[in-house]
Design a protein around this motif. Structure first.
Motif, mmCIF file in Angstrom:
data_model
loop_
_atom_site.group_PDB
_atom_site.id
_atom_site.type_symbol
_atom_site.label_atom_id
_atom_site.label_comp_id
_atom_site.label_asym_id
_atom_site.label_seq_id
_atom_site.Cartn_x
_atom_site.Cartn_y
_atom_site.Cartn_z
ATOM 1 N N PRO A 261 -2.578 -1.183 -7.898
ATOM 2 C CA PRO A 261 -2.088 -1.520 -6.403
ATOM 3 C C PRO A 261 -2.400 -3.375 -6.417
ATOM 4 C CG PRO A 261 -3.517 0.239 -5.818
ATOM 5 C CD PRO A 261 -3.568 0.156 -7.695
ATOM 6 N N SER B 147 2.533 1.667 -3.474
ATOM 7 C CA SER B 147 1.226 2.549 -4.419
ATOM 8 C C SER B 147 1.163 3.925 -4.201
ATOM 9 C CB SER B 147 0.161 1.698 -4.176
ATOM 10 O OG SER B 147 -1.104 2.298 -4.967
ATOM 11 N N THR C 22 0.791 -1.167 -0.094
ATOM 12 C CA THR C 22 -0.010 -0.237 -0.016
ATOM 13 C C THR C 22 0.803 1.181 -0.234
ATOM 14 O OG1 THR C 22 -1.645 -1.239 1.084
ATOM 15 C CG2 THR C 22 -1.947 1.152 1.012
ATOM 16 N N ASP D 57 -6.512 1.782 -2.757
ATOM 17 C CA ASP D 57 -5.259 0.968 -2.794
ATOM 18 C C ASP D 57 -5.159 -0.212 -1.700
ATOM 19 O OD1 ASP D 57 -5.228 3.097 -0.901
ATOM 20 O OD2 ASP D 57 -3.405 3.957 -1.721
#
Length: 701
Positions: free
Chosen positions: A90, A38, A35, A65
């Protein structure tokens, strides 16, 4: 809706929250890391690469995400596949896509998803060792029906072929709440629920389709609520920003589909924390609504979920720093990648001799070599029987071949071409479909990606129009993924007039498919050629439009002896059906017969060429003939303006101008739809008399 009247998410906020326990089956540290990666990629693009014009299209995944990463963590089967859309990076990262590849694709550099041919957010990921990402498309909703086809491929492999390797695999499609208004969504939903496919519909609801609020897409703004009573569909709904709740719902949804309960639709509400794309300023949202969206940011919620229950603040910060450092290192490598050599941009439109990484039967089915010399068997048969006999034989030697469409089963097709094949091979290999041409072609794409050979039928040429997006996406797939994916199939489609005409069943318009990159196009004029071209198509590695002229299906002039089970004809090789020295006539389909009749009655020495295929087409034979006869007449049933005859005329004018003793000429239908009354039809379709008159006119020039 005014700017202050923002879409509501009360459904999710009022739903019972999952307990805040940490699911021990989830690698939460990896969830946090991916995460953060991303987020770092989004920030790098927005603050640096887009302003520097190094990234030309950017779509932030902020807010979407975390839940996507949680979903990716549940895709553990080797034959799982997802198909997402432009905000799905993601989950690609979660599946293991290399950071340099992801960023290099955004920069449109060599390698990556497409070698710089497609937008960097249009992802694909062929993964031989784990879950793959099927080629995403630029059109909203185009991802649904191919995913349904992939899921049907899983079902076919496990239940029909008995392949235990595919047991419990699933297909997952990602879409936003706006995409649920598309034909693709509803067609895929029909397929998934009527066939009980192992398919998960993962809907990210951020309340807006660019600037259009969700109430324009779905009454009540909640597709999950509206589908609560849909048969054969498990429906789940919740908050995609709450780590515990999102994780529990995703796990439940995936488990249900894996457990052969049938399809599931999971709707998660998420905020879109940036504009639709980088250029979108979101002026259509009120300040209060934007503030509320940031309060729902899943990243701080993820931190609260993990700190201090799993890690301390220092470890969380270390994960964030590592993600940022990895992205910066990937940036250096990605920016050092070259631009693809412009000389390579025309490669991979067709298969040639280099197989794609994923999709099609290459490596899984070795077809007999075949022969270009016919071995006639028995009496002359009509084209219907010849096509049926060819399909029958190829079904018998290739257990991964399937035939489907509307009415192809017990009825045997509206032209009886598939009559008896379902009874012989079963309704899992020859089957009827719901009435959706987009669904027919989209499902074929997914099945082809799964390694099957789909042979869909579109009942009439006009009926293909709703499937144009899927047709175009299929044709460009090999090129836009730089040969990573391809979806070989053979689409059978009746075209043209039969006794009478009409605007709905009698269209030809073959030029549209010729103008769709990646499709081969065959238009046989007789039973023997139909066998040879169809067999070549069925044993090839490219999508093929196989156009069956309705007037030729039972015409006496089109009957031939069956040329044998090994007979194949190469594409791009025309046939000189009649030799002559005064003028060259070029035709295909039903017009070949009329040109031959005109030649028989003419006092001139007429050479007739049957092109047989339009993509590719045999310009060498045409040019050689024109250099001999010095005159050229092109005859086709399609409209004159924009018809394929214009392409032939252009090539002849460019490359044989000095050989001509008369202008290159065309005889076609006028630019009107096909009329119904036979007298009106005969007035517009070229016949032998008008062709003969045109021959005399050009020979006297």
């Amino acid at each position: 809706m005014s700017k202050s009247a923002a879409p509501a998410f009360s459904e999710a906020s009022e739903a019972p929250r999952a307990s805040n326990h940490l699911d021990p089956s989830i690698d939460w540290r990896r969830i946090a890391y991916v995460t953060q990666v991303s987020r770092a990629l989004d920030a790098l693009e927005e603050t640096t690469l887009v302003p520097e014009k190094k990234v030309l299209y950017q779509f932030s995944a902020r807010g979407h995400d975390m839940a996507q990463v949680l979903l990716g963590a549940q895709l553990t089967h080797k034959h799982d596949a997802i198909c997402g859309y432009y905000r799905s990076r993601p989950i690609l990262l979660s599946l293991g896509v290399d950071l340099v590849e992801a960023l290099g694709s955004s920069l449109a550099r060599a390698g990556g998803y497409s070698d710089g041919r497609d937008i960097g957010v249009v992802f694909n990921y062929p993964n031989p060792d784990g879950p793959s990402a099927l080629p995403m498309c630029g059109g909203v909703g185009a991802q649904y029906t191919p995913t349904a086809g992939w899921a049907q491929g899983i079902k076919f492999r496990t239940e029909t072929l008995g392949d235990s390797e595919y047991k419990s695999a699933i297909g997952v499609v990602l879409g936003g709440e706006a995409s649920v208004a598309t034909n693709g969504f509803w067609s895929a939903l029909t397929m998934a629920t009527t066939l009980k496919l192992p398919m998960l519909f993962y809907i990210e609801d951020n309340g807006y389709g660019i600037s259009v609020p969700s109430h324009f897409q779905t009454p009540g703004r909640n597709i999950a609520a509206n589908l609560a009573s849909f048969k054969n569909l498990k429906v789940l709904d919740g908050d995609g920003t709450d780590p515990a709740e999102a994780a529990a719902l995703i796990k439940e949804a995936v488990a249900a589909v894996r457990g052969a309960e049938g399809p599931c639709l999971l709707r998660l509400t998420v905020p879109r924390l940036q504009g639709h794309s980088f250029q979108d300023t979101q002026t259509y949202k009120s300040e209060d609504f934007v503030e509320n969206e940031w309060e729902r940011d899943p990243l701080p919620k993820l931190k609260d979920h993990l700190v201090p229950s799993l890690m301390n603040e220092a470890e969380w910060n270390e994960i964030e720093k590592r993600a940022q450092a990895d992205v910066e290192a990937a940036r250096e490598k990605a920016e050092s990648l070259p631009t693809a050599d412009p000389q390579t941009v025309t490669r991979h439109v067709f298969s040639d001799d280099e197989p794609q990484t994923m999709g099609g039967l290459r490596g899984a089915f070795v077809a007999p070599e075949g022969a270009e010399t016919p071995a006639p068997e028995g009496n002359r048969i009509n084209m219907v029987t010849a096509i049926r006999k060819t399909l029958d034989h190829e079904l018998s030697i290739n257990d991964k071949m399937v035939i489907f469409g509307e009415d192809v089963g017990p009825k045997g097709g509206v032209h009886a071409v598939t009559l008896g094949l379902q009874k012989k091979y079963g309704d899992d290999r020859v089957f009827d479909t719901s009435l959706s041409e987009e669904g027919i072609i989209g499902r074929a794409v997914g099945m082809a990606l799964n390694g099957l050979l789909p042979v869909p039928e579109i009942q009439f040429r006009k009926y293909a129009d709703p499937a144009v997006e899927q047709i175009n996406d299929c044709g460009t797939m090999r090129w836009r993924t730089n040969n990573r994916f391809a979806a070989p199939m053979v689409v059978r489609m009746p075209v043209g007039f039969f006794k009478c005409g009409d605007p709905w069943h009698s269209q030809t318009n073959e030029v549209q498919f010729v103008h769709s990159p990646g499709w081969k196009v065959a238009v046989p004029s007789n039973a023997e050629d139909a066998v040879g071209l169809l067999r070549t198509a069925l044993r090839g590695d490219d999508p093929v439009m196989f156009l069956e002229h309705r007037a030729m299906l039972d015409a006496a002039s089109a009957r031939r002896a069956y040329p044998g089970d090994d007979y194949k004809l190469p594409f791009g090789k025309a046939k000189v059906t009649r030799e002559g020295g005064d003028i060259t006539l070029i035709a295909w389909g039903a017009m070949v017969e009329r040109c031959e009749k005109a030649a028989e009655t003419s006092s001139r020495s007429v050479e007739v060429i049957d092109l047989r295929t339009l993509m590719p087409w045999d310009k060498e034979t045409v040019l050689a003939s024109v250099s001999k006869t010095h005159r050229c007449l092109i005859v086709h049933e399609d409209l004159q303006t924009g018809g394929f005859g214009g392409e032939i005329a252009g090539v002849v004018a460019d490359e044989a101008f000095l050989d001509l003793d008369a202008p290159v000429s065309r005889l076609t239908m006028p630019d009107v739809p096909s009329p119904h009354n036979p007298a009106l039809l005969n007035a517009v379709v070229p016949d032998a008399g008008r062709i003969a008159s045109k021959i005399d006119e050009l020979c006297e020039f």
